[in-house]
Motif scaffolding. Structure first.
Motif, mmCIF file in Angstrom:
data_model
loop_
_atom_site.group_PDB
_atom_site.id
_atom_site.type_symbol
_atom_site.label_atom_id
_atom_site.label_comp_id
_atom_site.label_asym_id
_atom_site.label_seq_id
_atom_site.Cartn_x
_atom_site.Cartn_y
_atom_site.Cartn_z
ATOM 1 N N LEU A 1 0.855 -1.187 0.000
ATOM 2 C CA LEU A 1 0.000 0.000 0.000
ATOM 3 C C LEU A 1 0.890 1.236 0.000
ATOM 4 O O LEU A 1 1.450 1.604 1.029
ATOM 5 N N PRO A 2 1.057 1.880 -1.177
ATOM 6 C CA PRO A 2 1.978 3.007 -1.239
ATOM 7 C C PRO A 2 1.381 4.283 -0.642
ATOM 8 O O PRO A 2 0.174 4.383 -0.443
ATOM 9 N N LEU B 1 -7.272 4.310 1.873
ATOM 10 C CA LEU B 1 -6.609 3.162 1.260
ATOM 11 C C LEU B 1 -6.379 2.070 2.307
ATOM 12 O O LEU B 1 -6.664 0.891 2.074
ATOM 13 N N LEU C 1 -10.249 0.951 -6.010
ATOM 14 C CA LEU C 1 -9.058 1.802 -5.952
ATOM 15 C C LEU C 1 -9.307 3.101 -6.705
ATOM 16 O O LEU C 1 -8.878 3.267 -7.834
ATOM 17 N N ILE D 1 -4.233 6.326 -4.451
ATOM 18 C CA ILE D 1 -2.869 5.847 -4.709
ATOM 19 C C ILE D 1 -1.981 7.054 -4.938
ATOM 20 O O ILE D 1 -2.036 7.710 -5.968
ATOM 21 N N LYS D 2 -1.168 7.357 -3.938
ATOM 22 C CA LYS D 2 -0.253 8.497 -4.009
ATOM 23 C C LYS D 2 1.067 8.068 -3.381
ATOM 24 O O LYS D 2 1.092 7.223 -2.486
ATOM 25 N N TYR E 1 -8.832 6.938 -7.972
ATOM 26 C CA TYR E 1 -7.573 7.592 -8.332
ATOM 27 C C TYR E 1 -6.915 8.295 -7.150
ATOM 28 O O TYR E 1 -5.709 8.237 -6.975
ATOM 29 N N GLU E 2 -7.723 8.936 -6.308
ATOM 30 C CA GLU E 2 -7.151 9.792 -5.261
ATOM 31 C C GLU E 2 -6.402 9.029 -4.176
ATOM 32 O O GLU E 2 -5.639 9.627 -3.428
#
Lengths: 185, 237
Positions: free
Chosen positions: A152-153, A161, A177, A182-183, A179-180
């Motif tokens: 989990l990045p 997340l 998932l 995964i950062k 878009y917002e």
């Protein structure tokens, strides 16, 4: 029914506890999570040792010293599913900025040269107590040491997340998932 | 064979399009609202075909969309699962080849490499990290060149020139040691405007204009809420 709840363990290795903070950032959903799971060894409940076999292990931070490696291997032994959480666990993160710099140079900079210590350490002492874990030659991310099941990045991973990942694993549903979430920062 | 300028018929992802022969596949796709991920390509600058992110298949063969002109009867596929995985693997390779510490990078949130990783939902690289030892060159009065982050796309070399057409940037060394350097003499006279343009043209954080970092708060940066390519896709719906 009580003892059938999935058991979660967490640890912060060479991390800053930011990922644990992010876990707390799920706000009132933590009450839902408590309904769903039990916590074993974790800084959240201050349990220092594993009391039983766990279902999910959450690892924050990479490995910068021998104690981190020991702890990570303990987690692998005691957890059915192991999750690398955050940039440090996944790729070393900020501690890995020292990769490529000789360890001697790092220690001398920290205890002799840097502005806050220069002149305050006239005997040129370097930490050498046997109780202290040995620093490694570089930072090792978790999947270099043991098998990691999920990643989990984020720095830290967004609370949504973390929450969605845990709920998906526990309830066996596919993870959404958006878009917002995964950062990398 | 169709000559440049004549109108040809080709198919992109099963849909028929008319296009001028000689136009690059990437440009034709963009004009028709089909987003093909690119990284080394800049609209208006002669394409390079360096990064291979825009790989598509033409009649079953892999080609780069940025350098291949359209021709009559082409059957172009832009988004098969094989291509998606190939593109993702290229991004993952770039992440392990350099030192891409996103949390500490001035370009984070505005970085195209990172934006592609977000779009492809890269959780971790499948390849081993190399952590190469690279330097940071801050000698230039306006720009910091960070070799840890450079992906050798040549965008700065191709796009940033002085009034006489001389490039401020150039490749030096060879093979795996190749790097993009700033011309020490010419670079002394770089204007604020050109330095800003250089920073904007760099898809990653390898060129950073001094005293500019972290101006935009998290949440308002280019790729915080909008995926890369969304502008192309929303164009023609």
């Amino acid at each position: 029914m009580e003892n059938q709840k999935p058991i979660i363990a967490t640890a912060s290795l060479a991390g800053c506890f930011g990922c644990h903070m992010s876990l707390l950032d799920i706000d009132d959903r933590i009450l839902n999570l408590i309904e769903l799971v039990e916590f074993d060894k974790s800084p959240i409940n201050d349990l220092k040792k594993f009391t039983r076999h766990c279902d999910i292990g959450i690892i924050e931070g990479g490995c910068c010293n021998s104690e981190n490696i020991h702890m990570l291997k303990e987690f692998r032994k005691n957890c059915r599913i192991l999750i690398s959480v955050g940039e440090c666990a996944i790729m070393g993160g900020l501690p890995a900025l020292r990769n490529g710099i000789p360890i001697r140079e790092c220690i001398e900079e920290a205890y002799w040269q840097s502005p806050s210590v220069k002149g305050h350490n006239p005997e040129m002492i370097l930490p050498n107590d046997q109780e202290l874990p040995m620093l490694l030659d570089r930072i090792y991310h978790c999947h270099e040491i043991v098998k990691i099941d999920y990643f989990l990045p984020g720095c830290p991973p967004r609370a949504d997340l973390l929450y969605d990942a845990l709920v998906s694993i526990i309830t066996g549903t596919e993870m959404k998932l958006p878009y917002e979430v995964i950062k990398f920062d | 064979m169709s000559t440049n300028g004549s109108v040809i018929r080709c198919s992109i992802d099963g849909k028929e399009y008319l296009a001028k022969a000689g136009k690059y596949i990437n440009d034709v796709a963009r004009e028709n609202g089909v987003y093909i991920p690119t990284l080394c390509n800049v609209i208006g600058i002669h394409p390079q075909g360096a990064c291979r992110i825009c790989t598509i298949t033409v009649n079953g063969r892999m080609m780069t969309a940025c350098t291949t002109p359209v021709a009559e009867g082409m059957d172009i596929k832009t988004n098969t699962s094989e291509l998606q995985d190939l593109r993702k693997s290229i991004v993952e390779l770039m992440y392990v080849e350099g030192n891409h510490f996103c949390p500490a990078c001035e370009k984070s949130g505005n970085c195209e490499l990172q934006a592609l990783a977000y779009r492809f939902q890269m959780m971790v690289s499948r390849f081993p990290y190399t952590f190469p030892k690279r330097k940071i060159d801050a000698r230039n009065p306006k720009l910091v060149k960070n070799y840890n982050r450079c992906i050798l796309c040549k965008r700065c070399i191709r796009a940033i020139k002085d009034e006489q057409g001389r490039s401020y940037f150039a490749f030096r060394k060879r093979g795996h040691k190749v790097e993009v350097g700033i011309d020490v003499d010419l670079g002394k006279f770089i204007s604020d405007e050109v330095a800003q343009k250089a920073m904007d043209i760099c898809p990653v954080g390898a060129l950073i204009k001094k005293e500019q970092a972290f101006r935009i708060p998290i949440g308002k940066r280019k790729y915080d809420k909008t995926p890369i390519g969304a502008d192309v896709e929303s164009h023609h719906v």
